[in-house]
Design a protein around this motif. Structure first.
Motif, PDB file in Angstrom:
ATOM      1  N   VAL A   1       4.181  11.827   5.910  1.00 59.92           N
ATOM      2  CA  VAL A   1       5.120  10.643   6.253  1.00 59.92           C
ATOM      3  C   VAL A   1       6.442  11.220   6.531  1.00 59.92           C
ATOM      4  CG1 VAL A   1       6.546   8.734   5.093  1.00 59.92           C
ATOM      5  CG2 VAL A   1       3.802   8.815   4.637  1.00 59.92           C
ATOM      6  N   HIS A   2       7.116  10.599   7.453  1.00 61.53           N
ATOM      7  CA  HIS A   2       8.331  11.326   7.996  1.00 61.53           C
ATOM      8  C   HIS A   2       9.494  10.168   7.467  1.00 61.53           C
ATOM      9  CE1 HIS A   2       6.893  13.230  11.861  1.00 61.53           C
ATOM     10  NE2 HIS A   2       5.981  13.302  10.792  1.00 61.53           N
ATOM     11  N   LEU A   3      10.457  10.997   6.976  1.00 59.11           N
ATOM     12  CA  LEU A   3      11.638  10.068   6.144  1.00 59.11           C
ATOM     13  C   LEU A   3      13.071  10.676   6.849  1.00 59.11           C
ATOM     14  CD1 LEU A   3      10.576  10.223   2.602  1.00 59.11           C
ATOM     15  CD2 LEU A   3      10.047   8.396   4.166  1.00 59.11           C
ATOM     16  N   SER A   4      13.867   9.819   6.725  1.00 57.66           N
ATOM     17  CA  SER A   4      15.370   9.891   7.522  1.00 57.66           C
ATOM     18  C   SER A   4      16.378  10.073   6.376  1.00 57.66           C
ATOM     19  CB  SER A   4      15.495   8.917   8.425  1.00 57.66           C
ATOM     20  OG  SER A   4      14.592   8.615   9.332  1.00 57.66           O
TER      21      SER A   4
ATOM     22  N   GLU B   1       0.738  -1.204   0.089  1.00 57.25           N
ATOM     23  CA  GLU B   1      -0.037  -0.072  -0.125  1.00 57.25           C
ATOM     24  C   GLU B   1       0.900   1.115  -0.099  1.00 57.25           C
ATOM     25  OE1 GLU B   1      -2.549  -0.386   3.574  1.00 57.25           O
ATOM     26  OE2 GLU B   1      -2.896  -2.225   2.857  1.00 57.25           O
ATOM     27  N   GLY B   2       2.160   1.096   0.388  1.00 52.19           N
ATOM     28  CA  GLY B   2       2.874   2.302   0.291  1.00 52.19           C
ATOM     29  C   GLY B   2       2.931   3.047   1.834  1.00 52.19           C
ATOM     30  N   LEU B   3       3.622   3.869   1.862  1.00 52.10           N
ATOM     31  CA  LEU B   3       3.800   4.871   3.319  1.00 52.10           C
ATOM     32  C   LEU B   3       2.793   5.876   3.118  1.00 52.10           C
ATOM     33  CD1 LEU B   3       7.529   5.067   3.546  1.00 52.10           C
ATOM     34  CD2 LEU B   3       6.022   3.504   4.879  1.00 52.10           C
ATOM     35  N   ARG B   4       1.888   5.732   4.367  1.00 52.83           N
ATOM     36  CA  ARG B   4       0.903   6.759   4.498  1.00 52.83           C
ATOM     37  C   ARG B   4       0.775   7.301   5.662  1.00 52.83           C
ATOM     38  NH1 ARG B   4      -4.176   3.302   4.161  1.00 52.83           N
ATOM     39  NH2 ARG B   4      -2.527   1.899   5.113  1.00 52.83           N
ATOM     40  N   PRO B   5       0.503   8.686   6.107  1.00 52.12           N
ATOM     41  CA  PRO B   5       0.852   9.372   7.125  1.00 52.12           C
ATOM     42  C   PRO B   5      -0.115   8.847   8.314  1.00 52.12           C
ATOM     43  CG  PRO B   5      -0.512  10.840   5.457  1.00 52.12           C
ATOM     44  CD  PRO B   5      -0.055   9.471   4.992  1.00 52.12           C
TER      45      PRO B   5
ATOM     46  N   LEU C   1       9.772  15.437   4.954  1.00 50.42           N
ATOM     47  CA  LEU C   1       8.136  15.100   5.173  1.00 50.42           C
ATOM     48  C   LEU C   1       7.530  14.937   3.601  1.00 50.42           C
ATOM     49  CD1 LEU C   1       7.643  17.932   7.815  1.00 50.42           C
ATOM     50  CD2 LEU C   1       7.864  15.505   8.266  1.00 50.42           C
ATOM     51  N   THR C   2       6.485  14.297   3.584  1.00 55.07           N
ATOM     52  CA  THR C   2       5.767  14.124   2.270  1.00 55.07           C
ATOM     53  C   THR C   2       4.513  13.605   2.462  1.00 55.07           C
ATOM     54  OG1 THR C   2       6.170  13.408  -0.099  1.00 55.07           O
ATOM     55  CG2 THR C   2       6.735  11.773   1.282  1.00 55.07           C
TER      56      THR C   2
ATOM     57  N   GLY D   1       6.570  14.604  -9.722  1.00 51.82           N
ATOM     58  CA  GLY D   1       5.875  15.755  -9.165  1.00 51.82           C
ATOM     59  C   GLY D   1       5.554  15.802  -7.504  1.00 51.82           C
ATOM     60  N   ARG D   2       6.087  15.076  -6.855  1.00 52.61           N
ATOM     61  CA  ARG D   2       5.686  14.701  -5.691  1.00 52.61           C
ATOM     62  C   ARG D   2       6.512  15.927  -4.849  1.00 52.61           C
ATOM     63  NH1 ARG D   2       1.906  10.936  -3.885  1.00 52.61           N
ATOM     64  NH2 ARG D   2       1.814   9.484  -5.587  1.00 52.61           N
ATOM     65  N   ILE D   3       5.873  16.377  -3.786  1.00 52.98           N
ATOM     66  CA  ILE D   3       6.732  17.303  -3.035  1.00 52.98           C
ATOM     67  C   ILE D   3       7.104  17.014  -1.660  1.00 52.98           C
ATOM     68  CG2 ILE D   3       6.123  19.731  -2.080  1.00 52.98           C
ATOM     69  CD1 ILE D   3       3.876  20.195  -4.240  1.00 52.98           C
ATOM     70  N   PHE D   4       8.121  17.544  -1.534  1.00 54.64           N
ATOM     71  CA  PHE D   4       8.810  17.051  -0.103  1.00 54.64           C
ATOM     72  C   PHE D   4       9.316  18.672   0.777  1.00 54.64           C
ATOM     73  CE2 PHE D   4       9.950  13.585  -2.742  1.00 54.64           C
ATOM     74  CZ  PHE D   4       9.809  12.537  -1.888  1.00 54.64           C
ATOM     75  N   TYR D   5       9.131  18.398   1.963  1.00 55.36           N
ATOM     76  CA  TYR D   5       9.574  19.410   2.572  1.00 55.36           C
ATOM     77  C   TYR D   5      10.510  18.986   4.110  1.00 55.36           C
ATOM     78  CZ  TYR D   5       4.793  20.735   1.083  1.00 55.36           C
ATOM     79  OH  TYR D   5       3.930  20.809   0.458  1.00 55.36           O
TER      80      TYR D   5
END
Length: 179
Positions: free
Chosen positions: A122-125, A112-116, A168-169, A156-160
């Motif tokens: 979603v938090h990424l390291s 299913e992927g990573l969902r918040p 974060l995405t 086109g996915r956005i990251f912060y």
């Protein structure tokens, strides 16, 4: 570098995190639209001194909180029910980021992927050691997922990037995940 937090300070850090990220109403405070609350308001609500709060903020190895002037907020990790705008600016991530999770979660995530879930992002390291540390909070058996952020950005996915360096995405579809 600060000394490790005492057991009481860790307990207080968790309480501050709960209040600022998930349940400000539990101590009778209201966050402003950007998640800030006056330090004096928070310390009064928690029955602590400003120096006790500052020791927890300064000693937090994950920089979960930011004190700016006479106000404080959590850097990220808010529940969806706490509607705040952290004024995050889109940022170009490195080509690969990581996500640590208990191995028991691996099959549904790969499907299913990573969902918040209950969070806003979603938090990424940035590295596997951080992802391992994050994933091990819930289980000693941790799987590390590789996130193809270069392909996500191209699609086109956005990251912060939050104030404390957490990426974060909104979500990570399974096509961008590998072990």
């Amino acid at each position: 570098m600060s000394a490790p937090l005492s057991r009481d300070q860790v307990r207080l850090s968790r309480r501050v995190s709960m209040v600022l990220r998930h349940r400000p109403e539990s101590v009778g405070i209201t966050l402003d639209r950007n998640g800030w609350v006056p330090v004096d308001t928070l310390t009064a609500a928690l029955g602590i001194t400003r120096s006790e709060l500052e020791a927890v903020v300064d000693g937090n190895d994950k920089s979960r909180f930011v004190i700016e002037d006479d106000r404080i907020r959590a850097s990220q990790g808010h529940s969806r029910r706490v509607n705040v705008d952290l004024d995050l600016i889109p940022a170009d991530p490195p080509p690969v980021l990581y996500h640590g999770t208990p191995s028991a979660n691996l099959e549904p995530i790969m499907r299913e992927g990573l969902r918040p879930r209950s969070r806003t992002h979603v938090h990424l390291s940035p590295d596997t050691s951080t992802a391992t540390r994050v994933g091990s909070r819930r289980s000693p058996d941790v799987a590390i997922l590789r996130v193809d952020t270069a392909a996500m950005t191209e699609a086109g996915r956005i990251f912060y990037r939050s104030a404390n360096g957490v990426w974060l995405t909104d979500a990570v579809p399974p096509a961008y995940l590998s072990r």
